[in-house]
Design a protein around this motif. Structure first.
Motif, short mmCIF file in Angstrom:
data_model
loop_
_atom_site.label_atom_id
_atom_site.label_comp_id
_atom_site.label_asym_id
_atom_site.label_seq_id
_atom_site.Cartn_x
_atom_site.Cartn_y
_atom_site.Cartn_z
N GLN A 201 0.82 -1.22 0.00
CA GLN A 201 0.00 0.00 0.00
C GLN A 201 0.85 1.27 0.00
O GLN A 201 0.31 2.37 0.06
N THR A 202 2.18 1.11 -0.06
CA THR A 202 3.05 2.28 -0.03
C THR A 202 2.74 3.21 -1.20
O THR A 202 2.72 2.80 -2.35
N GLY A 203 2.48 4.46 -0.89
CA GLY A 203 2.15 5.42 -1.92
C GLY A 203 0.67 5.51 -2.23
O GLY A 203 0.24 6.41 -2.94
N LEU A 204 -0.12 4.57 -1.70
CA LEU A 204 -1.57 4.61 -1.87
C LEU A 204 -2.20 5.20 -0.61
O LEU A 204 -1.61 5.15 0.47
N PRO A 205 -3.39 5.76 -0.72
CA PRO A 205 -4.07 6.25 0.49
C PRO A 205 -4.32 5.09 1.45
O PRO A 205 -4.95 4.10 1.07
N ARG A 206 -3.81 5.19 2.66
CA ARG A 206 -3.97 4.09 3.62
C ARG A 206 -5.30 4.26 4.37
O ARG A 206 -5.34 4.53 5.57
N THR A 207 -6.37 4.10 3.61
CA THR A 207 -7.72 4.25 4.14
C THR A 207 -8.40 2.90 4.21
O THR A 207 -8.00 1.94 3.55
N ALA A 208 -9.46 2.83 5.00
CA ALA A 208 -10.23 1.59 5.09
C ALA A 208 -10.75 1.20 3.71
O ALA A 208 -10.77 0.01 3.36
N GLU A 213 -10.59 -2.81 -0.73
CA GLU A 213 -10.58 -3.14 -2.16
C GLU A 213 -9.66 -4.31 -2.49
O GLU A 213 -9.91 -5.07 -3.42
N PHE A 214 -8.58 -4.48 -1.72
CA PHE A 214 -7.71 -5.64 -1.94
C PHE A 214 -8.46 -6.94 -1.65
O PHE A 214 -8.23 -7.95 -2.32
N VAL A 215 -9.36 -6.90 -0.68
CA VAL A 215 -10.13 -8.09 -0.32
C VAL A 215 -11.28 -8.31 -1.29
O VAL A 215 -11.51 -9.43 -1.77
N GLU A 233 3.36 1.26 11.73
CA GLU A 233 2.77 1.95 12.88
C GLU A 233 1.31 2.31 12.63
O GLU A 233 0.92 2.68 11.52
N ILE A 234 0.53 2.20 13.68
CA ILE A 234 -0.87 2.61 13.64
C ILE A 234 -0.94 3.93 14.41
O ILE A 234 -0.99 3.96 15.64
N LYS A 235 -0.88 5.02 13.68
CA LYS A 235 -0.82 6.34 14.31
C LYS A 235 -1.28 7.40 13.33
O LYS A 235 -1.33 7.17 12.11
N THR A 244 -0.67 3.97 9.37
CA THR A 244 -2.11 3.90 9.14
C THR A 244 -2.80 4.57 10.32
O THR A 244 -2.51 4.26 11.47
N ALA A 245 -3.71 5.48 10.03
CA ALA A 245 -4.43 6.19 11.10
C ALA A 245 -5.28 5.20 11.89
O ALA A 245 -5.93 4.32 11.30
N PRO A 246 -5.32 5.32 13.21
CA PRO A 246 -6.13 4.41 14.04
C PRO A 246 -7.59 4.33 13.61
O PRO A 246 -8.19 3.26 13.62
N LYS A 247 -8.16 5.47 13.22
CA LYS A 247 -9.56 5.48 12.79
C LYS A 247 -9.76 4.63 11.54
O LYS A 247 -10.72 3.85 11.45
N GLU A 248 -8.84 4.74 10.57
CA GLU A 248 -8.95 3.95 9.33
C GLU A 248 -8.70 2.47 9.62
O GLU A 248 -9.36 1.59 9.06
N PHE A 249 -7.74 2.20 10.49
CA PHE A 249 -7.43 0.81 10.85
C PHE A 249 -8.63 0.15 11.52
O PHE A 249 -9.03 -0.97 11.17
N ALA A 250 -9.25 0.85 12.47
CA ALA A 250 -10.40 0.30 13.17
C ALA A 250 -11.57 0.06 12.22
O ALA A 250 -12.26 -0.96 12.31
N ALA A 251 -11.78 1.00 11.30
CA ALA A 251 -12.87 0.83 10.33
C ALA A 251 -12.63 -0.37 9.44
O ALA A 251 -13.56 -1.12 9.12
N PHE A 252 -11.39 -0.58 9.06
CA PHE A 252 -11.06 -1.73 8.21
C PHE A 252 -11.27 -3.04 8.96
O PHE A 252 -11.89 -3.96 8.44
N VAL A 253 -10.76 -3.15 10.18
CA VAL A 253 -10.89 -4.42 10.90
C VAL A 253 -12.34 -4.67 11.30
O VAL A 253 -12.77 -5.83 11.41
#
Length: 285
Positions: A201-208, A213-215, A233-235, A244-253
């Motif tokens: 995901q390097t260089g791509l928006p690290r959003t949920a 979309e990979f899945v 890091e999740i920060k 990856t921002a915690p909010k985006e990480f939580a939304a993804f999981v």
């Protein structure tokens, strides 16, 4: 000048079973019989298997592990044993807490060097001594990840000879911008256990949304493979292209957990997918 792999290491490749764990001796890697039941279960499901991996053992991974646990998910956490307890990194106690929750602990070298730039003796020390240290601390270490995704043929061989059943890179699967011809999923078992392919995901928006979309792409194309994610890091830090921002990480999981409950995906650790026992580091390594 590119270093040549010593003849003794080349000869050892057949012993280590680099291209398939089942070809290795009992001392050095997983047997086909041990892995087969898990492989058949995953294939029978007919859905993608999501692998959530975390590199570097930074302190924020304790919270990431708990985020997964609350949703009934398990991840693979690759740590550098030489950094444990250092400022900004997990303590041994925190790592044990992660392991107690059922997450997999994997090796990531002692000090996180660019392995391909090192002499083979240094690579061996970084890989084998790191695994030896983690085993001594009581962790069942089967999986390895290359720092920076950087390795050469000697590195792959050494990872297998040190007793790992898999070694994960950081790319090799489909990217919409730069790797459209790459496979959408890694095979089960991995096509090359010494180079397990992952999403980059390097260089791509690290959003949920980007992560989903990979899945969903794998779901549309028939599943039955591994979608391997690599998190650092999740920060909240927009300047850090690996964070990856915690909010985006939580939304993804959250989404991953719902998909798993609906049986449209499976979620496992890499060690559980491949299976096999935990081998000791050979004395000669």
């Amino acid at each position: 000048m590119k270093r040549l792999v010593p003849a003794c290491l080349v000869a050892a490749a057949s012993v280590a079973g680099l291209q398939h764990p089942a070809a290795a001796t009992a001392r050095e890697t997983v047997s086909a019989h041990a892995a087969a039941p898990r492989v058949e279960t995953a294939r029978a499901a007919g859905v993608p298997t999501v692998i959530l991996t975390f590199d570097d053992g930074t302190a924020d991974h304790l919270a990431a592990a708990r985020t997964l646990s609350k949703r009934g998910l398990k991840g693979t956490f690759y740590v550098n044993s030489g950094r444990l307890g250092s400022r900004g990194y997990l303590s041994v106690a925190a790592l044990r807490s992660i392991a107690r929750e059922g997450h997999e602990i994997g090796g990531h070298t002692l000090d996180h060097p660019h392995l391909s730039e090192q002499f083979e003796a240094v690579q061996q020390t970084e890989i084998c001594d790191d695994r030896r240290a983690l085993l001594k601390l009581g962790f069942d270490v089967r999986s390895f990840a290359y720092p920076f995704g950087d390795f050469d043929d000697a590195t792959k061989l050494l990872a297998m000879r040190c007793g790992y059943t898999t070694a994960r890179g950081i790319n090799g699967l489909y990217r919409p911008d730069s790797c459209r011809s790459c496979p959408v999923t890694e095979k089960i078992p991995p096509a090359d256990p010494g180079d397990v392919r992952a999403t980059s995901q390097t260089g791509l928006p690290r959003t949920a949304r980007t992560l989903r979309e990979f899945v969903t792409r794998a779901q549309r194309q028939g599943g039955r493979g591994l979608v391997v994610f690599v998190f650092h890091e999740i920060k909240d830090d927009r300047r850090d292209r690996y964070a990856t921002a915690p909010k985006e990480f939580a939304a993804f999981v959250d989404w991953v957990a719902k998909q798993r409950k609906a049986k449209t995906i499976d979620v496992k650790t890499l060690g559980d997918v491949v299976g096999g026992r935990v081998w000791p580091v050979p004395d000669e390594m």
